[in-house]
Design a protein around this motif. Structure first.
Motif, PDB file in Angstrom:
ATOM      1  N   ASP A   1      -6.270   3.872 -14.421  1.00  0.00           N
ATOM      2  CA  ASP A   1      -6.738   2.765 -14.437  1.00  0.00           C
ATOM      3  C   ASP A   1      -6.384   1.461 -13.890  1.00  0.00           C
ATOM      4  O   ASP A   1      -6.402   0.629 -13.132  1.00  0.00           O
ATOM      5  CB  ASP A   1      -6.391   2.189 -15.834  1.00  0.00           C
ATOM      6  N   ALA A   2      -4.974   1.518 -14.252  1.00  0.00           N
ATOM      7  CA  ALA A   2      -3.886   0.085 -13.976  1.00  0.00           C
ATOM      8  C   ALA A   2      -3.535   0.501 -12.105  1.00  0.00           C
ATOM      9  O   ALA A   2      -3.543  -0.143 -11.895  1.00  0.00           O
ATOM     10  CB  ALA A   2      -2.512   0.052 -14.609  1.00  0.00           C
ATOM     11  N   LEU A   3      -3.627   2.097 -12.010  1.00  0.00           N
ATOM     12  CA  LEU A   3      -2.774   1.509 -10.741  1.00  0.00           C
ATOM     13  C   LEU A   3      -4.346   1.818 -10.012  1.00  0.00           C
ATOM     14  O   LEU A   3      -3.853   1.325  -8.880  1.00  0.00           O
ATOM     15  CB  LEU A   3      -2.163   3.934 -10.321  1.00  0.00           C
ATOM     16  N   ASP A   4      -5.257   1.826 -10.112  1.00  0.00           N
ATOM     17  CA  ASP A   4      -6.971   2.022  -9.140  1.00  0.00           C
ATOM     18  C   ASP A   4      -6.998  -0.113  -9.608  1.00  0.00           C
ATOM     19  O   ASP A   4      -6.992  -0.276  -8.760  1.00  0.00           O
ATOM     20  CB  ASP A   4      -8.139   2.832 -10.596  1.00  0.00           C
ATOM     21  N   ASP A   5      -6.643  -0.216 -10.771  1.00  0.00           N
ATOM     22  CA  ASP A   5      -6.856  -1.826 -10.653  1.00  0.00           C
ATOM     23  C   ASP A   5      -6.412  -2.561  -9.566  1.00  0.00           C
ATOM     24  O   ASP A   5      -6.144  -3.321  -8.593  1.00  0.00           O
ATOM     25  CB  ASP A   5      -6.401  -2.375 -12.007  1.00  0.00           C
ATOM     26  N   TRP A   6      -4.509  -2.016  -9.307  1.00  0.00           N
ATOM     27  CA  TRP A   6      -3.333  -2.100  -8.307  1.00  0.00           C
ATOM     28  C   TRP A   6      -4.031  -2.062  -6.823  1.00  0.00           C
ATOM     29  O   TRP A   6      -4.340  -3.070  -5.838  1.00  0.00           O
ATOM     30  CB  TRP A   6      -2.149  -1.104  -8.305  1.00  0.00           C
ATOM     31  N   ARG A   7      -4.547  -0.800  -6.363  1.00  0.00           N
ATOM     32  CA  ARG A   7      -5.591  -0.453  -5.101  1.00  0.00           C
ATOM     33  C   ARG A   7      -6.953  -1.891  -4.948  1.00  0.00           C
ATOM     34  O   ARG A   7      -7.306  -2.212  -3.907  1.00  0.00           O
ATOM     35  CB  ARG A   7      -5.813   0.706  -5.233  1.00  0.00           C
ATOM     36  N   ARG A   8      -7.443  -1.895  -6.154  1.00  0.00           N
ATOM     37  CA  ARG A   8      -8.205  -3.004  -6.135  1.00  0.00           C
ATOM     38  C   ARG A   8      -7.790  -4.276  -5.958  1.00  0.00           C
ATOM     39  O   ARG A   8      -8.605  -4.685  -4.714  1.00  0.00           O
ATOM     40  CB  ARG A   8      -9.179  -3.024  -7.531  1.00  0.00           C
ATOM     41  N   ARG A   9      -6.786  -4.736  -6.192  1.00  0.00           N
ATOM     42  CA  ARG A   9      -6.489  -5.737  -5.866  1.00  0.00           C
ATOM     43  C   ARG A   9      -6.036  -5.373  -4.535  1.00  0.00           C
ATOM     44  O   ARG A   9      -5.917  -6.940  -3.741  1.00  0.00           O
ATOM     45  CB  ARG A   9      -5.288  -6.149  -6.845  1.00  0.00           C
ATOM     46  N   LEU A  10      -5.182  -4.949  -4.276  1.00  0.00           N
ATOM     47  CA  LEU A  10      -5.523  -4.708  -2.470  1.00  0.00           C
ATOM     48  C   LEU A  10      -6.001  -4.809  -1.643  1.00  0.00           C
ATOM     49  O   LEU A  10      -5.659  -4.873  -0.899  1.00  0.00           O
ATOM     50  CB  LEU A  10      -3.876  -3.277  -2.613  1.00  0.00           C
ATOM     51  N   THR A  11      -7.247  -4.276  -2.182  1.00  0.00           N
ATOM     52  CA  THR A  11      -8.619  -4.077  -1.406  1.00  0.00           C
ATOM     53  C   THR A  11      -9.099  -5.441  -0.979  1.00  0.00           C
ATOM     54  O   THR A  11      -8.869  -5.617   0.073  1.00  0.00           O
ATOM     55  CB  THR A  11      -9.011  -2.897  -1.785  1.00  0.00           C
ATOM     56  N   ARG A  42       0.595  -1.259  -0.393  1.00  0.00           N
ATOM     57  CA  ARG A  42      -0.252   0.000   0.295  1.00  0.00           C
ATOM     58  C   ARG A  42       0.987   1.006   0.231  1.00  0.00           C
ATOM     59  O   ARG A  42       0.633   2.141  -0.745  1.00  0.00           O
ATOM     60  CB  ARG A  42      -1.324  -0.204   1.055  1.00  0.00           C
ATOM     61  N   GLU A  43       1.757   1.179   0.934  1.00  0.00           N
ATOM     62  CA  GLU A  43       3.014   2.947   0.829  1.00  0.00           C
ATOM     63  C   GLU A  43       3.793   2.775  -0.444  1.00  0.00           C
ATOM     64  O   GLU A  43       3.709   3.309  -0.537  1.00  0.00           O
ATOM     65  CB  GLU A  43       3.239   2.242   1.831  1.00  0.00           C
TER      66      GLU A  43
END
Length: 280
Positions: A246-256, A116-117
């Motif tokens: 969009d790629a960063l948003d997908d990354w955040r969704r996967r971490l969530t 996340r960081e």
């Protein structure tokens, strides 16, 4: 319960259940006189816990956690120590096994926090890129550049190459790193500075500075150089800031999703530990 009863709940094959028992992911089953396995609610809870741990911590870590919980007291337990009964020694071994399992879980949570960081660091760097994109000249590399390996003269009064260009010393000072670090980033494919056509010195334009700032943020987050090089290449070739966002948003969704999986796994694992009588 039969193997098919455990398998049916999760859409598994009975062989998969037997394999999980063999690998120590669920406790060993008792056998009937004819050799058939007898599973109980404890086995069912173990299987639920293991399958919940997989998306949360990965298959390998999930297996390590379950095997730690199923570890028996060692043969060389300190039961002979003064005042230490065999039951005490066994309880100590169980406590050690639980500590081992919790340590693996702690590592997973720590890694999720680091991810996340790192994502936040990339997001800040990308936001910086997007904010300054409108002020960056379309052509950010001088034409007819040379290929000398020089790094340029020391920085100082009268040495600046201009507001839109920086020497290696100036960029190193800006980031508080050494010129050798910038050369290492260049060797890794993170930076691609131009060269002065007359002197061959490295010249860092606005996009180079942004790439260097991104690399600096990610290195502070513990990212390896090859991963940083990949991230920088994606930024250069994303086809636009929307694609990158969009790629960063997908990354955040996967971490969530992973964080929520950890919560679910904790619920199943806590129930299983309570059935084993290994709570605090």
């Amino acid at each position: 319960m039969r193997p098919s009863d455990l398998a049916r709940e999760h859409g598994l094959s009975t062989q998969a259940v037997r394999n999980y028992e063999r690998d120590g992911f669920i406790p060993a089953a008792e056998r009937t006189d004819s050799g058939y396995r007898i599973y109980t609610e404890v086995h069912a809870a173990a299987l639920r816990a293991f399958l919940a741990l997989v998306p949360a911590h990965g298959h390998s870590a999930a297996g390590q956690i379950m095997r730690a919980l199923h570890a028996d007291a060692p043969d060389n337990s300190p039961a002979a120590a003064p005042g230490n009964t065999p039951a005490d020694a066994f309880d100590d071994a169980l406590d050690d096994a639980l500590d081992d399992a919790l340590t693996i879980i702690d590592r997973g949570h720590h890694q999720l926090l680091r991810d996340r960081e790192t994502l936040d660091a990339v997001r800040r760097a990308v936001d910086h890129l997007m904010a300054e994109a409108g002020t960056t000249p379309a052509t950010d590399r001088p034409t007819g550049v040379g290929r000398s390996t020089g790094d340029g003269p020391p920085t100082g009064p009268g040495r600046s190459t201009g507001a839109d260009r920086r020497t290696i010393g100036e960029l190193a000072h800006r980031l508080q790193v050494t010129p050798a670090t910038l050369r290492a980033w260049e060797n890794a494919g993170i930076l691609t500075p131009a060269r002065d056509p007359l002197t061959g010195y490295r010249l860092y334009r606005a996009t180079d500075v942004r790439d260097a700032e991104l690399a600096h943020l990610l290195r502070r987050g513990g990212y390896p150089l090859d991963h940083i090089a990949t991230a920088v290449r994606q930024i250069r070739t994303a086809g636009g800031t929307d694609t990158l966002s969009d790629a960063l948003d997908d990354w955040r969704r996967r971490l969530t999703a992973r964080g929520l999986a950890m919560l679910d796994a904790a619920t199943h694992l806590s129930h299983y530990v309570s059935l084993l009588g290994r709570g605090p």
